[in-house]
Design an enzyme around this catalytic site. Sequence first.
Site, PDB file in Angstrom:
ATOM      1  N   HIS A 107       0.678  -0.614  -0.256  1.00  0.00           N
ATOM      2  CA  HIS A 107       0.398  -0.036  -0.095  1.00  0.00           C
ATOM      3  C   HIS A 107       1.300   1.050   0.150  1.00  0.00           C
ATOM      4  O   HIS A 107       1.982   1.665  -0.140  1.00  0.00           O
ATOM      5  CB  HIS A 107      -0.920   0.436   1.067  1.00  0.00           C
ATOM      6  CG  HIS A 107      -0.768  -0.093   2.613  1.00  0.00           C
ATOM      7  ND1 HIS A 107       0.151  -0.680   3.502  1.00  0.00           N
ATOM      8  CD2 HIS A 107      -0.149   1.303   3.199  1.00  0.00           C
ATOM      9  CE1 HIS A 107       0.915  -0.758   3.887  1.00  0.00           C
ATOM     10  NE2 HIS A 107       0.623   0.624   4.037  1.00  0.00           N
ATOM     11  N   HIS A 109       0.761   5.180   0.728  1.00  0.00           N
ATOM     12  CA  HIS A 109      -0.061   6.711   1.827  1.00  0.00           C
ATOM     13  C   HIS A 109       0.835   7.816   0.965  1.00  0.00           C
ATOM     14  O   HIS A 109       1.319   8.055   0.096  1.00  0.00           O
ATOM     15  CB  HIS A 109       1.074   6.696   3.526  1.00  0.00           C
ATOM     16  CG  HIS A 109       1.258   5.437   4.031  1.00  0.00           C
ATOM     17  ND1 HIS A 109      -0.150   5.190   4.787  1.00  0.00           N
ATOM     18  CD2 HIS A 109       1.796   4.297   3.904  1.00  0.00           C
ATOM     19  CE1 HIS A 109       0.417   3.912   5.775  1.00  0.00           C
ATOM     20  NE2 HIS A 109       1.645   3.693   5.186  1.00  0.00           N
TER      21      HIS A 109
END
Length: 145
Positions: A107, A109
């Site tokens: 992932h 950010h």
Amino acid sequence: MSLHHAYDPDNIFAKILRGEIPSANVWEDEHVLAFMDVFPQSEGHVLVISKTSTAPSLLEIEPEALDRLTAAVQRTARAVEKALSPDGFQIMQLNGEAGGQTVFHLHFHIIPRWTDRPMKGHGHAPMADAAVLRALADRIAAALD
């Protein structure tokens, strides 16, 4: 935990993707999901994940999935900038426990930054109010190109 390990299908992001845990989604398509971080380091902190890859880290993701994911990060960052007018932003992507990764589903950010507001540390921010996250997600979604 090693940098290379098997994907855990019960990680929090896998549960979000299966609809087992609610999230304040900003946008999604068949390949990616962008949603608000429930422990935001800054107002408007968004996470972007692949819906098609189970790569735990950057080292394991398929090149085509990475291409779609990074395009989604750029699209989302542009919307964050348009919606919230931060002074800057950070794009963070952590790999392995020693690298600060806490959820082992690749992932990114997107963390808006303002010169007069301190940023909370990764993994140290308090849980945000769901209604506040939903409102921020709606503002960012409205700014998507």
